[in-house]
Structures are given as structure tokens and as C-alpha cells.
Scaffold this motif. Structure first.
Motif, PDB file in Angstrom:
ATOM      1  N   UNK A  34      29.015  94.011  -3.394  1.00 52.93           N
ATOM      2  CA  UNK A  34      30.328  94.629  -2.967  1.00 52.93           C
ATOM      3  C   UNK A  34      30.338  96.162  -2.910  1.00 52.93           C
ATOM      4  N   UNK A  35      31.172  96.425  -2.071  1.00 51.49           N
ATOM      5  CA  UNK A  35      31.376  98.180  -1.987  1.00 51.49           C
ATOM      6  C   UNK A  35      32.273  98.527  -3.314  1.00 51.49           C
ATOM      7  N   UNK A  67      30.141 104.123   0.453  1.00 48.43           N
ATOM      8  CA  UNK A  67      30.249 102.897   1.028  1.00 48.43           C
ATOM      9  C   UNK A  67      31.625 102.320   0.924  1.00 48.43           C
ATOM     10  N   UNK A  68      32.447 101.858   1.989  1.00 49.67           N
ATOM     11  CA  UNK A  68      33.634 101.461   2.112  1.00 49.67           C
ATOM     12  C   UNK A  68      33.767 100.285   2.561  1.00 49.67           C
ATOM     13  N   UNK A  69      34.990  99.400   2.120  1.00 43.79           N
ATOM     14  CA  UNK A  69      35.251  98.086   2.765  1.00 43.79           C
ATOM     15  C   UNK A  69      36.343  98.441   3.562  1.00 43.79           C
ATOM     16  N   UNK A  82      29.143 103.424   5.847  1.00 47.61           N
ATOM     17  CA  UNK A  82      29.058 104.524   5.132  1.00 47.61           C
ATOM     18  C   UNK A  82      29.680 105.844   5.594  1.00 47.61           C
ATOM     19  N   UNK A  83      30.189 106.629   4.934  1.00 48.47           N
ATOM     20  CA  UNK A  83      30.616 107.859   5.507  1.00 48.47           C
ATOM     21  C   UNK A  83      30.080 108.834   4.735  1.00 48.47           C
ATOM     22  N   UNK A  84      30.033 110.113   5.314  1.00 47.03           N
ATOM     23  CA  UNK A  84      29.531 111.406   4.449  1.00 47.03           C
ATOM     24  C   UNK A  84      30.452 112.625   5.225  1.00 47.03           C
ATOM     25  N   UNK A  85      30.649 113.577   4.309  1.00 46.09           N
ATOM     26  CA  UNK A  85      31.632 114.660   4.704  1.00 46.09           C
ATOM     27  C   UNK A  85      31.016 115.723   4.061  1.00 46.09           C
TER      28      UNK A  85
END
Length: 197
Positions: A34-35, A67-69, A82-85
Motif C-alpha cells: 500500500x502507498x 508514492x501516492x494514492x 510517483x512524483x518528484x519535485x
């Protein structure tokens, strides 16, 4: 259809949601844990990556993937996103990896600037330093079409506001689509000056 939402507030807190067929969701749930929800800290780099629709630049690897839901629940998304900033002295950079086994079914119709990009498979990005004062909304589809607007509490949205955001997306057949974006900080009411590298 996937519609992912990223909310960025000061230290860049993110939340994303996506909608996929139930069969894909079941398979994905078995394949990964799970995220974990929460915040991520953006990484500051001397000069940001090239906006090419890939995460191949070593700069992206400096930022751990978040990682996001679903945006409206604590559940993991049906497929991994997934996101990167990243920040450099003048821009904020967003890199999003959207796993998608049905790349042939990606909806990508909107080509007009400030059109209803959110009706396509898309990434929506909100950024603010203080949501009581203002925030900015961005939406990007797999064609790189941009919808952006500025909002002030009590005054509603201003869709005529345009940033000079640059977006590029690529699709990896049967696997994923990736979006990379750069937005000038000065267009987000952020201070840009010396000693920020």
C-alpha cells in the motif's frame, strides 16, 4: 481514465488520485504494498533537468519518489504513481511517473491552451505558499497541453492568467506515461534572488 492531483503547499505536500479499471486495481494491489501517504521535501539543485518527458536525468534521482494514492481516501491507487519535485534558483520542476498497462486507452484529446485538460488522462498540480492568500492550478495531459489559472480567496479563479510553464510527456507502450514540467518561481509569487542555489 487517470486523473492525478498533486497539491503543493510550502514544503510540497502531495496527494494524487487516479481511476482505473477494477481488474487492473486488483492485479496492482497484489504486486505492491500500500502507498504511504505524507509529505516530501523538494530537493534543491544548482540547475534543473531538461524537460523531455523522461526521468532519465540523474537530477531526478536526487529526489526520492513519493508514492501516492487516491486524493479522496487513504487507499493506494490502483496502479502506481510517483512524483518528484526539484527546485533550482529560478524554477520548480515536477516529474510524475504514471504506470499504465493500457496505454492504448489513454484519453488525449485537448490541444487548446486552457481547454478542459482535466477531462483527459491528466496530472493536476496545485501550488501555494499560503492558501489563505492565493494558489495556482495547473493541469497537463499526455500531449503536454497546459491549463493554468490563479485563485484568490473570495475572488474566484482567473483562467486568463497564463504562466510560461513548459511540459513534456512521453508514453512507454503498455507500461507507463511520464510527465515533466518546469514553472518559473517568479510566476508563482515566489521570491527569486541571490544565494538560492
Amino acid at each position: 481514465m487517470r486523473r492525478s492531483v498533486i497539491c503543493a503547499v510550502a514544503a510540497i505536500a502531495c496527494a494524487m488520485g487516479c481511476a482505473q479499471p477494477e481488474r487492473v486495481a486488483k492485479a496492482a494491489a497484489k504486486a505492491r504494498p500500500a502507498a504511504v501517504r505524507g509529505e516530501t521535501k523538494a530537493v534543491v539543485v544548482e540547475k534543473g533537468p531538461v524537460i523531455d518527458g523522461t526521468l532519465n536525468s540523474p537530477l531526478w534521482q536526487k529526489c526520492p519518489p513519493l508514492e501516492v494514492g487516491h486524493a479522496t481516501s487513504k487507499k493506494a491507487g490502483p496502479v502506481r504513481t510517483t512524483a518528484r519535485v526539484l527546485f533550482d534558483p529560478t524554477h520548480v520542476y515536477l516529474g510524475v511517473d504514471c504506470e499504465e498497462p493500457d496505454t492504448k486507452g489513454i484519453k488525449k484529446e485537448v490541444t487548446q491552451r486552457d481547454g478542459p485538460v482535466y477531462t483527459d488522462d491528466s496530472i493536476e498540480f496545485f501550488v501555494t505558499g499560503d492558501p489563505r492568500q492565493w494558489y495556482y492550478q495547473f493541469c497537463f495531459n499526455t500531449l503536454g497541453t497546459v491549463m493554468d489559472a490563479s485563485f484568490k480567496p473570495g475572488r474566484g479563479g482567473n483562467k486568463s492568467w497564463n504562466s510560461s510553464a513548459v511540459a513534456k510527456a512521453t508514453i512507454e507502450d503498455g507500461k507507463r506515461w511520464i510527465l515533466t514540467v518546469s514553472i518559473p518561481l517568479k510566476e508563482l509569487s515566489a521570491y527569486v534572488g541571490g544565494d538560492q542555489a
